[in-house]
Scaffold this motif. Structure first.
Motif, short mmCIF file in Angstrom:
data_model
loop_
_atom_site.label_atom_id
_atom_site.label_comp_id
_atom_site.label_asym_id
_atom_site.label_seq_id
_atom_site.Cartn_x
_atom_site.Cartn_y
_atom_site.Cartn_z
N LEU A 149 4.09 11.53 -12.15
CA LEU A 149 5.14 11.00 -13.00
C LEU A 149 4.55 10.39 -14.27
N ALA A 150 3.47 9.63 -14.12
CA ALA A 150 2.83 9.02 -15.28
C ALA A 150 2.34 10.08 -16.26
N LYS A 200 0.83 -1.19 0.00
CA LYS A 200 0.00 0.00 0.00
C LYS A 200 0.88 1.25 0.00
N VAL A 201 0.41 2.25 -0.71
CA VAL A 201 1.14 3.51 -0.75
C VAL A 201 0.26 4.61 -0.20
N SER A 202 0.88 5.63 0.35
CA SER A 202 0.15 6.76 0.92
C SER A 202 -0.45 7.60 -0.20
N PRO A 203 -1.45 8.41 0.11
CA PRO A 203 -2.01 9.31 -0.91
C PRO A 203 -0.95 10.24 -1.52
N ALA A 204 -0.02 10.71 -0.69
CA ALA A 204 1.03 11.59 -1.20
C ALA A 204 1.91 10.86 -2.21
N THR A 205 2.27 9.62 -1.90
CA THR A 205 3.09 8.84 -2.82
C THR A 205 2.32 8.52 -4.10
N ALA A 206 1.06 8.14 -3.94
CA ALA A 206 0.23 7.85 -5.11
C ALA A 206 0.12 9.06 -6.02
N CYS A 225 7.93 6.44 -0.81
CA CYS A 225 8.00 6.70 -2.25
C CYS A 225 9.25 6.05 -2.82
N ASP A 226 9.10 5.29 -3.90
CA ASP A 226 10.18 4.52 -4.50
C ASP A 226 10.80 5.32 -5.65
#
Length: 512
Positions: free
Chosen positions: A47-48, A35-41, A94-95
């Motif tokens: 980026l996309a 799962k990722v945080s809203p900020a990371t998402a 964030c990756d």
């Protein structure tokens, strides 16, 4: 020979997998998704969007014949992705590897673009290595590991095994010229780079090994997937460790800052992998996320065990022993009938007594005191931010080997060679050199760096960036007012305070 090696590698992998009961299976489905945080998402979505915009702008059909608008659009996308990468480094979970993979795709290396969810591998610039190497075909010694223990020399803890010995032979045969070039280049850079590793408690031999594999000691090495500099940092990873753009200069090309960032990366990963040096070197090439997953699935396995080694790309299986072998030769050349040339790398400062470029200096200095290549590479390496063909004013200080200070006075100031160099360079300035010469000496990345103000003022179009206002853009381009810019672009008064990011504005009205 290549087919034979690939068969041997495949057979080795199958045999090892059989011994271990088969490779560990990667989790799939919703249960295996992190799962990722809203900020990371939000950063991933940004980026996309940037990547989509970038490729749309590079498609000739998008902007028809409006090259200026297309350029402004893809520059905006690239720079916005850099901004997002910088935010990613400060956002928990964030990756940054996802950003590196995107930069690789945008740089035009389709083969380096990795599937969604995988990390981009850092490509090395050294020639004659990679999938054709015999290292990848060597059966690894199961159950052995190389660890780095703080306060101990690498020679105390490093174990030579089959793949490392195969890599040693490669460095001593087909890759010997690369090894010697790296040694020579490093001797002039050592005073800038080694102190950063020394402060971090890391062995100098590993710094040398990575440089030998990645760039051969060429500061301006640039890979087709967007990695840059002596240690080949991808843009997002460079941002994460403090390598950004300053006054238009990409700090990944700065030897001292790159060594500092590399040392910080290694110490971070050594803590994660419990001081297992092989795993850290593999993470540097194949992606830390990948290596962490493999280590988690096989916590008791060494790097050479099939649960780890057999799951890695061929490039990474080759990369680790080649780096270790170069490091070992750095420490023990006498054991392998290897003699590194003696280099006087003492640092000095040369203050120009008259206007000249680095290229002119390389001509008038000649090859005195340098075995065969002259001084152009060394001058460029030590003064990475300087365009080698741009004339520099008198009193400009330059980093040089100490021996060049006296040689400059002898050859370039009072000798005849200064006039010869000046005559040649005058022709260069009057008639730009062929593209082949430019590409060989001034290798620039495919995507442009952030747009400089001077260039922005001359552009007929401009793409609105996130957070910019029409008033700010008007000031940037010298418009009398935001109203003037709004009228030129058909923007109604009520919409002037809410210009959407990505909109292409005609700014010629401001530059007439």
């Amino acid at each position: 020979m290549l087919n034979f090696r690939m068969c041997v590698a495949a057979a080795a992998a199958l045999a090892l997998a059989g011994c271990a009961g088969g490779p560990a299976q990667r989790k799939t489905g919703a249960q295996g998704q992190e799962k990722v945080s809203p900020a990371t998402a939000a950063l991933y979505a940004r980026l996309a969007d940037d990547e989509k915009r970038y490729f749309a702008a590079r498609d000739p059909a998008t902007y028809k014949n409006d090259e200026a608008a297309a350029t402004a659009s893809y520059e905006w996308a690239w720079n916005d992705a850099l901004d997002a990468a910088a935010q990613c480094t400060k956002t928990h979970g964030c990756d940054v590897a996802k950003f590196d993979a995107a930069f690789a795709r945008m740089s035009g290396n389709a083969s380096a673009a990795t599937p969604q969810g995988e990390e981009a591998m850092t490509p090395e610039a050294t020639a004659n290595a990679g999938e054709t190497s015999a290292v990848a075909a060597a059966v690894p010694e199961v159950g052995r590991t190389v660890t780095l223990l703080k306060g101990k020399e690498l020679s105390e803890v490093m174990t030579l095994n089959g793949p490392v010995k195969v890599a040693l032979e490669e460095w001593l045969t087909s890759l010997r010229p690369n090894l010697i070039d790296t040694w020579e280049n490093y001797q002039y850079l050592r005073n800038l780079m080694w102190p950063e590793y020394q402060k971090a408690g890391l062995p100098e031999a590993i710094l040398f090994g990575i440089m030998a594999k990645e760039s051969g000691g060429r500061v301006h090495a640039y890979s087709r997937s967007g990695a840059a500099g002596l240690l080949q940092f991808m843009p997002a990873t460079g941002q994460r460790f403090g390598l950004g753009y300053v006054d238009g200069f990409d700090q990944r090309y700065d030897p001292q800052l790159a060594a500092r960032a590399n040392a910080a990366y290694f110490n971070e990963q050594l803590a994660i992998f419990n001081n297992n040096l092989e795993m850290v070197i593999a993470a540097y090439n194949g992606g830390e996320g990948r290596m962490q997953r493999l280590a988690k699935n096989a916590p008791d396995a060494s790097f050479w065990d099939p649960e780890i080694f057999a799951q890695l790309p061929v490039e990474t299986r080759d990369y680790v022993p080649v780096v270790l072998a170069a490091a070992w030769l750095f420490l023990h050349p006498e054991k392998y009938n290897l003699q590194f040339p003696k280099i006087d790398g003492r640092p000095g400062t040369l203050v120009l007594q008259k206007r000249a470029s680095l290229a002119e200096l390389a001509v008038c200095l000649g090859s005195e005191g340098s075995a065969h290549d002259g001084w152009f590479r060394t001058l460029r390496n030590l003064n990475a931010a300087i365009d080698p063909r741009e004339p520099l004013p008198a009193s400009t200080p330059l980093r040089v080997p100490q021996q060049l200070v006296a040689l400059y006075d002898k050859n370039c100031v009072h000798g005849a060679w200064g006039a010869v160099a000046g005559d040649l360079h005058a022709a260069v300035l009057a008639t730009p050199p062929p593209a082949a010469v430019i590409s060989a000496t001034r290798r620039a990345p495919p995507p442009p760096p952030p747009v400089a103000k001077a260039r922005a003022k001359a552009a007929p179009t401009y793409v609105v960036r996130r957070g910019e206002t029409l008033s700010a853009i008007a000031r940037k381009f010298g418009c009398q007012s935001a109203q003037e810019l709004a009228i030129a672009n058909g923007i109604k008064t009520r919409d002037m305070g809410n210009v959407r990011p990505g909109r292409v504005l005609q700014v010629g009205v401001c530059t007439r």
